[in-house]
Design a protein around this motif. Structure first.
Motif, PDB file in Angstrom:
ATOM      1  N   SER A  54      50.992  45.201  48.254  1.00 22.87           N
ATOM      2  CA  SER A  54      49.706  45.875  48.036  1.00 22.87           C
ATOM      3  C   SER A  54      49.600  47.214  48.736  1.00 22.87           C
ATOM      4  CB  SER A  54      48.538  44.999  48.501  1.00 22.87           C
ATOM      5  OG  SER A  54      48.916  43.692  48.652  1.00 22.87           O
ATOM      6  N   VAL A  99      43.970  34.475  50.549  1.00 26.29           N
ATOM      7  CA  VAL A  99      43.132  35.418  49.822  1.00 26.29           C
ATOM      8  C   VAL A  99      42.507  36.440  50.770  1.00 26.29           C
ATOM      9  CG1 VAL A  99      40.832  35.419  48.835  1.00 26.29           C
ATOM     10  CG2 VAL A  99      42.621  34.154  47.739  1.00 26.29           C
ATOM     11  N   LEU A 101      43.305  40.285  50.277  1.00 20.42           N
ATOM     12  CA  LEU A 101      42.255  41.273  50.010  1.00 20.42           C
ATOM     13  C   LEU A 101      42.250  42.350  51.086  1.00 20.42           C
ATOM     14  CD1 LEU A 101      39.286  39.170  48.700  1.00 20.42           C
ATOM     15  CD2 LEU A 101      40.667  40.788  47.463  1.00 20.42           C
ATOM     16  N   SER A 142      49.857  36.638  41.679  1.00 19.08           N
ATOM     17  CA  SER A 142      48.922  37.315  42.586  1.00 19.08           C
ATOM     18  C   SER A 142      47.741  37.877  41.804  1.00 19.08           C
ATOM     19  CB  SER A 142      49.641  38.407  43.374  1.00 19.08           C
ATOM     20  OG  SER A 142      50.224  39.324  42.500  1.00 19.08           O
ATOM     21  N   LEU A 163      43.899  36.755  42.389  1.00 13.82           N
ATOM     22  CA  LEU A 163      42.872  37.769  42.637  1.00 13.82           C
ATOM     23  C   LEU A 163      41.691  37.588  41.697  1.00 13.82           C
ATOM     24  CD1 LEU A 163      42.330  40.358  44.299  1.00 13.82           C
ATOM     25  CD2 LEU A 163      43.013  41.590  42.259  1.00 13.82           C
TER      26      LEU A 163
END
Lengths: 271, 67
Positions: A92, A254, A258, B44, B48
């Motif tokens: 990410s 999560v 995030l 993923s 999400l």
């Protein structure tokens, strides 16, 4: 179920006059077990401190005698570290900057994971993150971190523009989009981070209390039909415990995912 | 029997995210069935989407007990 356990559960579930009291938010208000100079210490506070000890102890033990051919503990530590670094941070944030954020993300992941799994550990059985106060600092730190990273990368006004003005849009529609983006990217994110973890832990634990105390109350009601439903309730409680094991891992994953996505988005180049 | 009407609303509010999460994982499963090697990428993204859909319900859970 032993004979001594059920009366204990029943007495916890009943309001004293023999009537079943369904669990509610007040089930999470535990009485303090210690008093340090007028400062009362409750079970979740103790558990959070214990979780810090567990996380530090695990990482120190796993990395103390690092060898080329890892032992069992080192392998476990490296597996968790590799999971956070490769599948969250590098995916990410991107290959350039991600190593700076891996220590924070790794400790965040382990801390949330340990605190969540308190919910199904025998004898502890209280997820400390079902009290919202413990999550708020984590969300605030994450919020400051990704905003700080964005300001560091783009400058204060550059970051504000980066976060609120979507690429490829021009004209009067911006009047509508900019406030929306500002609310969703800057204001709402820490709240949803907090509420998601809190809500999952709270609801999951409430469900477990309900099946345990409700099942016990039905079993001891003296009615055969109620007793059968009570056994069913205990069975469902066990099934929900397995679901909770999944949810607890997923929520730690999560939250970290995030956090790394927000950081990655704040650092991203203009598109 | 007493209780809060909030909890009825909570049950109704669970419908939307329930349908949404079902759709997300249905798409994930059919995507993996068509192209098994894309599983890592899809996973993923699916999680999400699941999280974002679930957030609506979680906010409702919090509000149902607060209000």
């Amino acid at each position: 179920m032993s004979a001594t356990l059920i009366p204990a559960i029943i007495s916890a579930a009943e309001g004293g006059d023999g009537e079943f009291v369904p669990p509610g938010p007040s089930s999470f208000d535990l009485p303090p077990f210690a008093n340090l100079g007028g400062f009362e210490i409750t079970k979740p506070m103790g558990l959070v401190v214990l979780s810090a000890v567990i996380v530090i102890g695990f990482t120190v033990l796993a990395s103390r005698k690092a060898e080329v051919v890892p032992g069992r503990l080192q392998f476990a530590g490296e597996a968790v570290y590799g999971f956070v670094r490769n599948s969250m941070a590098r995916e990410s944030i991107g290959g350039e900057h991600f190593m700076k954020f891996v220590p924070y993300l790794f400790s965040l992941f382990l801390f949330i994971l340990v605190n969540n799994y308190y919910g199904i550990l025998p004898f502890l059985q209280f997820p400390s993150f079902s009290r919202i106060g413990f999550i708020v600092p984590l969300a605030i730190i994450t919020w400051l971190l990704y905003i700080g990273a964005g300001i560091y990368a783009h400058g204060p006004f550059g970051y504000l523009k980066h976060a609120t003005v979507p690429g490829g849009v021009s004209g009067p529609i911006l009047l509508l989009l900019v406030p929306l983006e500002f609310i969703s990217n800057i204001l709402v994110r820490p709240f949803t981070l907090t509420l998601r973890l809190f809500g999952n832990m709270f609801a999951g634990h409430l469900l477990l209390i309900l099946f345990a105390t409700g099942g016990a109350a039905l079993l001891t009601s003296g009615n055969i039909g109620y007793g059968v439903v009570g056994v069913l309730s205990f069975g469902l409680g066990i099934a929900v415990s397995f679901l909770e094991m999944l949810v607890m891992f997923l929520q730690a994953y999560v939250f970290t995912l995030l956090a790394s996505m927000y950081i990655g988005e704040a650092l991203a180049d203009e598109h | 029997m007493d209780g809060s009407l909030n909890l009825v609303g909570l049950g109704l509010a669970a419908i939307g995210p329930g349908v949404g999460i079902g759709l997300i994982f249905a798409a994930f499963i059919s995507g993996v069935a068509r192209q098994p090697e894309a599983r890592g990428n899809l996973q993923s993204i699916a999680i999400l989407g699941f999280v974002l859909a679930e957030a609506l319900f979680i906010i409702t859970v919090a509000l149902a007990f607060v209000l």
